[in-house]
Write a protein that holds these residues in place. Structure first.
Motif, short mmCIF file in Angstrom:
data_model
loop_
_atom_site.label_atom_id
_atom_site.label_comp_id
_atom_site.label_asym_id
_atom_site.label_seq_id
_atom_site.Cartn_x
_atom_site.Cartn_y
_atom_site.Cartn_z
N ALA A 49 -5.56 6.63 -5.56
CA ALA A 49 -4.97 6.28 -6.86
C ALA A 49 -4.20 7.47 -7.43
CB ALA A 49 -6.06 5.82 -7.83
N VAL A 50 -4.79 8.65 -7.37
CA VAL A 50 -4.11 9.86 -7.85
C VAL A 50 -2.89 10.14 -6.98
CG1 VAL A 50 -4.34 12.35 -8.20
CG2 VAL A 50 -6.22 10.83 -8.82
N LEU A 51 -3.05 10.04 -5.67
CA LEU A 51 -1.92 10.28 -4.76
C LEU A 51 -0.78 9.31 -5.02
CD1 LEU A 51 -3.87 10.97 -1.46
CD2 LEU A 51 -2.59 12.63 -2.84
N GLY A 52 -1.08 8.07 -5.37
CA GLY A 52 -0.04 7.09 -5.68
C GLY A 52 0.78 7.53 -6.88
N ARG A 53 0.11 8.05 -7.92
CA ARG A 53 0.84 8.54 -9.10
C ARG A 53 1.70 9.75 -8.74
NH1 ARG A 53 -4.23 7.42 -11.43
NH2 ARG A 53 -4.79 9.61 -11.55
N VAL A 54 1.16 10.64 -7.92
CA VAL A 54 1.92 11.82 -7.50
C VAL A 54 3.11 11.41 -6.65
CG1 VAL A 54 1.81 14.00 -6.24
CG2 VAL A 54 -0.11 13.31 -7.67
N ALA A 55 2.93 10.45 -5.76
CA ALA A 55 4.03 9.97 -4.91
C ALA A 55 5.15 9.40 -5.77
CB ALA A 55 3.52 8.92 -3.92
N ALA A 70 0.54 6.28 -0.65
CA ALA A 70 -0.79 6.90 -0.59
C ALA A 70 -1.70 5.99 0.21
CB ALA A 70 -1.32 7.12 -2.00
N ARG A 71 -2.23 6.54 1.29
CA ARG A 71 -3.16 5.76 2.11
C ARG A 71 -4.08 6.70 2.88
NH1 ARG A 71 -0.43 2.16 6.23
NH2 ARG A 71 0.28 1.06 4.39
N ASP A 72 -5.36 6.41 2.85
CA ASP A 72 -6.36 7.18 3.60
C ASP A 72 -6.38 8.66 3.23
OD1 ASP A 72 -7.02 4.82 4.98
OD2 ASP A 72 -5.44 5.21 6.47
N GLY A 73 -6.18 8.95 1.94
CA GLY A 73 -6.32 10.31 1.45
C GLY A 73 -5.16 11.25 1.68
N CYS A 74 -3.97 10.71 1.97
CA CYS A 74 -2.80 11.56 2.14
C CYS A 74 -1.54 10.75 1.88
CB CYS A 74 -2.77 12.18 3.54
SG CYS A 74 -2.65 10.99 4.88
N PHE A 75 -0.40 11.42 1.87
CA PHE A 75 0.89 10.74 1.81
C PHE A 75 1.24 10.25 3.21
CE2 PHE A 75 3.06 13.30 -1.86
CZ PHE A 75 2.30 12.63 -2.79
N ARG A 76 1.87 9.09 3.28
CA ARG A 76 2.36 8.55 4.55
C ARG A 76 3.78 8.04 4.34
NH1 ARG A 76 -1.52 8.58 8.25
NH2 ARG A 76 -3.66 8.60 7.55
N ASP A 77 4.52 7.95 5.45
CA ASP A 77 5.85 7.35 5.40
C ASP A 77 5.72 5.90 4.95
OD1 ASP A 77 7.05 9.70 6.42
OD2 ASP A 77 6.60 9.08 8.47
N ALA A 78 6.83 5.30 4.54
CA ALA A 78 6.82 3.92 4.06
C ALA A 78 6.27 2.95 5.09
CB ALA A 78 8.23 3.50 3.64
N ASP A 79 6.41 3.27 6.38
CA ASP A 79 5.88 2.38 7.44
C ASP A 79 4.42 2.68 7.76
OD1 ASP A 79 6.00 4.76 8.83
OD2 ASP A 79 7.52 4.09 10.26
N GLY A 80 3.80 3.61 7.02
CA GLY A 80 2.39 3.93 7.22
C GLY A 80 2.12 5.01 8.24
#
Length: 110
Positions: A49-55, A70-80
């Motif tokens: 949730a925090v990473l989503g706001r930062v992204a 934001a997925r699995d505790g880190c930033f990921r590319d748009a394709d995951g």
């Protein structure tokens, strides 16, 4: 303050060994602007949730060019795919250097 780095980068390994960092920003002019140096400890952020706001803040700051999810505790590319670890830095000390008329400098400890 926030920054990111890849999990396989030397920077990530260095942060695990010693989280104390210095972040700098400013402009290339010598006769105007402000240079700022922030000192503090980097703490890895893994809450999606925090990473989503930062992204979203990164995307707004960089005109939408950095589109992270934001997925699995880190930033990921748009394709995951891919991953970038994210760190927050709470300032312990800040140095600011004004360039131009007038030149000046200040330090603040928190």
């Amino acid at each position: 303050m926030w920054f990111s780095t890849g999990g396989n980068e030397v920077k990530f390994g260095n942060l695990r060994a010693n989280p104390h960092v210095v972040l700098t920003t400013g402009c290339n002019r010598w006769d105007g602007g402000l240079d700022v140096v922030v000192e503090g400890d980097a703490v890895q952020v893994t809450d999606d949730a925090v990473l989503g706001r930062v992204a979203r803040a990164f995307a707004a700051k960089w005109d939408g060019r950095w589109q992270w999810i934001a997925r699995d505790g880190c930033f990921r590319d748009a394709d995951g795919r891919g991953e970038a670890m994210v760190f927050a830095v709470t300032p312990a000390k800040v140095f600011a250097h004004a360039k131009g008329d007038p030149f000046g400098a200040t330090t603040h400890r928190f």
